[in-house]
Design a protein around this motif. Structure first.
Motif, PDB file in Angstrom:
ATOM      1  N   VAL A 120      23.288  24.276   9.654  1.00 13.19           N
ATOM      2  CA  VAL A 120      24.435  23.356   9.633  1.00 13.19           C
ATOM      3  C   VAL A 120      24.350  22.538   8.355  1.00 13.19           C
ATOM      4  O   VAL A 120      23.383  21.788   8.150  1.00 13.19           O
ATOM      5  CB  VAL A 120      24.455  22.449  10.865  1.00 13.19           C
ATOM      6  N   THR A 121      25.361  22.663   7.504  1.00 11.49           N
ATOM      7  CA  THR A 121      25.277  22.049   6.170  1.00 11.49           C
ATOM      8  C   THR A 121      26.076  20.757   6.039  1.00 11.49           C
ATOM      9  O   THR A 121      26.089  20.147   4.964  1.00 11.49           O
ATOM     10  CB  THR A 121      25.763  23.047   5.106  1.00 11.49           C
ATOM     11  N   LEU A 147      18.700  19.298  15.861  1.00  9.39           N
ATOM     12  CA  LEU A 147      18.810  18.435  14.688  1.00  9.39           C
ATOM     13  C   LEU A 147      17.606  18.612  13.774  1.00  9.39           C
ATOM     14  O   LEU A 147      16.516  19.032  14.204  1.00  9.39           O
ATOM     15  CB  LEU A 147      18.947  16.979  15.118  1.00  9.39           C
ATOM     16  N   GLY A 148      17.822  18.244  12.544  1.00  9.08           N
ATOM     17  CA  GLY A 148      16.769  18.414  11.555  1.00  9.08           C
ATOM     18  C   GLY A 148      16.031  17.133  11.280  1.00  9.08           C
ATOM     19  O   GLY A 148      15.770  16.311  12.173  1.00  9.08           O
ATOM     20  N   ARG A 149      15.678  16.937  10.014  1.00  9.86           N
ATOM     21  CA  ARG A 149      14.896  15.811   9.563  1.00  9.86           C
ATOM     22  C   ARG A 149      15.538  14.495   9.995  1.00  9.86           C
ATOM     23  O   ARG A 149      16.738  14.313   9.832  1.00  9.86           O
ATOM     24  CB  ARG A 149      14.801  15.888   8.041  1.00  9.86           C
ATOM     25  N   ASP A 150      14.745  13.588  10.549  1.00  8.24           N
ATOM     26  CA  ASP A 150      15.194  12.248  10.987  1.00  8.24           C
ATOM     27  C   ASP A 150      16.370  12.339  11.959  1.00  8.24           C
ATOM     28  O   ASP A 150      17.265  11.484  11.978  1.00  8.24           O
ATOM     29  CB  ASP A 150      15.596  11.381   9.784  1.00  8.24           C
ATOM     30  N   ALA A 193      19.370  21.004  10.094  1.00  5.41           N
ATOM     31  CA  ALA A 193      19.749  21.305  11.479  1.00  5.41           C
ATOM     32  C   ALA A 193      20.144  22.767  11.621  1.00  5.41           C
ATOM     33  O   ALA A 193      20.653  23.405  10.687  1.00  5.41           O
ATOM     34  CB  ALA A 193      20.908  20.406  11.905  1.00  5.41           C
ATOM     35  N   ILE A 194      19.898  23.285  12.815  1.00  2.55           N
ATOM     36  CA  ILE A 194      20.224  24.670  13.131  1.00  2.55           C
ATOM     37  C   ILE A 194      21.084  24.686  14.401  1.00  2.55           C
ATOM     38  O   ILE A 194      20.778  24.012  15.381  1.00  2.55           O
ATOM     39  CB  ILE A 194      18.947  25.509  13.365  1.00  2.55           C
ATOM     40  N   VAL A 195      22.151  25.483  14.353  1.00  2.00           N
ATOM     41  CA  VAL A 195      22.969  25.660  15.539  1.00  2.00           C
ATOM     42  C   VAL A 195      22.879  27.108  15.986  1.00  2.00           C
ATOM     43  O   VAL A 195      22.962  28.042  15.168  1.00  2.00           O
ATOM     44  CB  VAL A 195      24.451  25.262  15.290  1.00  2.00           C
TER      45      VAL A 195
END
Length: 405
Positions: free
Chosen positions: A77-78, A122-125, A131-133
């Motif tokens: 997820v960008t 969710l990714g960092r913090d 993040a990956i969906v």
């Protein structure tokens, strides 16, 4: 003795009397928030496409359909695209963008996967960076995407002339950025009730005085029929006073209604003032509401009703409400055939409008008697029972025409 006019003849007379005024009403520009119930005078075409831009139909993830054809699949997820996002965004192949309902679709995306068909890690913090969906179900190109102009194309007819504007019309106009409309000007109707005995409902009574129910009934009827009340006032039985009031009301109105003062007795101020000016004052073969009159003063039509409160209300319902509703673009009031719940008797030679209660079972029953002063009984009724002039008795079970109130 001049024979009494029929109800239909008097109704046609009033139609002809009002025709020049109705034909010259013209139109006016009305701001959209005030346009509810107004009738458009011109076709309205859209200056924009609707939707205004290509956008998402769902909260979810904007993707390329080809990237999710082998779902389940995990995509990076960008970024986020919230509703109202104004900067152009491009989708990188093999990734997804989180998108909200109504947000503009990113360049390169051709489908939206609803959030219900995804699982986001969710990714960092706990943010979207990294993040990956996981997409559980693939989507075809175009799914959950609202294409620009798919509802309406620029130049298309949005609202036709002659449309009475309901909330749904206002919503469409607002969505297309239309802030005002050209609408038929509403008929301005003035009211003069007459009689030295009249007292406003908020004034103190003395012996021989009565509250002015007709002023309230007529103003309410005018508004309900889609016109506007220009002036609502009353006059005593002095001709000079009435003429002064009449001149003022005529100057502010397209149509004037009077009540009272048109019978054959003494102190009939409307008859006394208007007959020398060319008014036609006489009788209509109906009950209640026999005494009726019409006049024109300074180009303004005047419709004169009798003063008894039920006579006034029935006269308005029979002679003016249909015309006013037509001018306002309102549907005609309902007339239907019903079965009498009990036998009724009528007066020979007069078309009688009995007050009645129309029930859910298709029957109608008379409320109280035919007297024209029974205003409280009128309030109980939801219909007028139309008895032909040549009928003196109808039995229970016979069909009658009913005017729904």
């Amino acid at each position: 003795m001049t024979p009494a006019a029929t109800v239909d003849d008097h109704a046609m007379l009033i139609d002809r009397l009002l025709a020049p005024v109705i034909g010259s009403l013209g139109s006016e520009t009305v701001a959209l928030p005030a346009a509810l119930g107004r009738v458009t005078s011109t076709d309205i075409h859209s200056d924009v496409d609707l939707p205004l831009f290509r956008n998402s139909q769902m909260d979810g993830f904007a993707v390329r359909a080809s990237d999710v054809a082998t779902a389940p699949i995990a995509l990076e997820v960008t970024g986020d695209i919230p509703a109202g996002h104004a900067s152009p965004v491009t989708l990188i192949p093999g990734t997804a963008l989180r998108i909200m309902t109504g947000a503009p679709m990113p360049e390169g995306a051709d489908a939206v996967v609803p959030v219900e068909d995804t699982e986001l890690v969710l990714g960092r913090d706990d943010g979207l960076e990294g993040a990956i969906v996981t997409i559980a179900r693939g989507r075809e190109a175009g799914e959950f995407v609202r294409e620009r102009g798919s509802d309406l194309r620029r130049g298309d007819l949005l609202i036709a002339a002659g449309t009475r504007l309901a909330p749904r019309h206002l919503a469409a106009l607002a969505a297309a950025g239309v802030g005002s409309v050209d609408a038929r000007r509403r008929l301005r109707v003035g009211v003069i009730t007459t009689g030295a005995e009249l007292v406003a409902v908020d004034e103190e009574l003395a012996l021989g005085r009565i509250f002015d129910a007709n002023r309230i009934a007529l103003t309410a009827g005018i508004i309900d029929a889609g016109a506007v009340v220009s002036v609502a006032t009353s006059s005593d039985d002095d001709p000079r006073t009435f003429r002064h009031i009449l001149d003022d009301v005529v100057g502010a109105s397209d149509l004037v209604i009077t009540s009272g003062g048109v019978s054959k007795g003494a102190f009939e101020v409307v008859r006394e003032v208007l007959e020398p000016l060319g008014a036609s004052v006489g009788s209509v073969a109906m009950q209640p509401g026999g005494p009726q009159g019409t006049a024109v003063l300074d180009g303004v039509p005047i419709v004169c009703f009798p003063g008894n409160p039920v006579s006034t209300q029935v006269s308005f319902a029979v002679f003016l409400a249909p015309v006013l509703r037509r001018v306002a673009g309102l549907p005609p009031e309902t007339r239907e055939s019903r079965v009498l719940a009990a036998a009724v008797e009528s007066v020979a030679g007069k078309r009688q409008f009995l007050r009645g209660i129309a029930d859910d079972d298709g029957t109608v029953a008379v409320v109280a008697g035919p007297s024209s002063h029974l205003v409280a009984a009128m309030a109980l009724a939801n219909a007028l029972i139309d008895i032909p002039h040549d009928t003196t008795r109808l039995e229970a079970g016979e069909k009658v025409t009913v005017w729904m109130l």
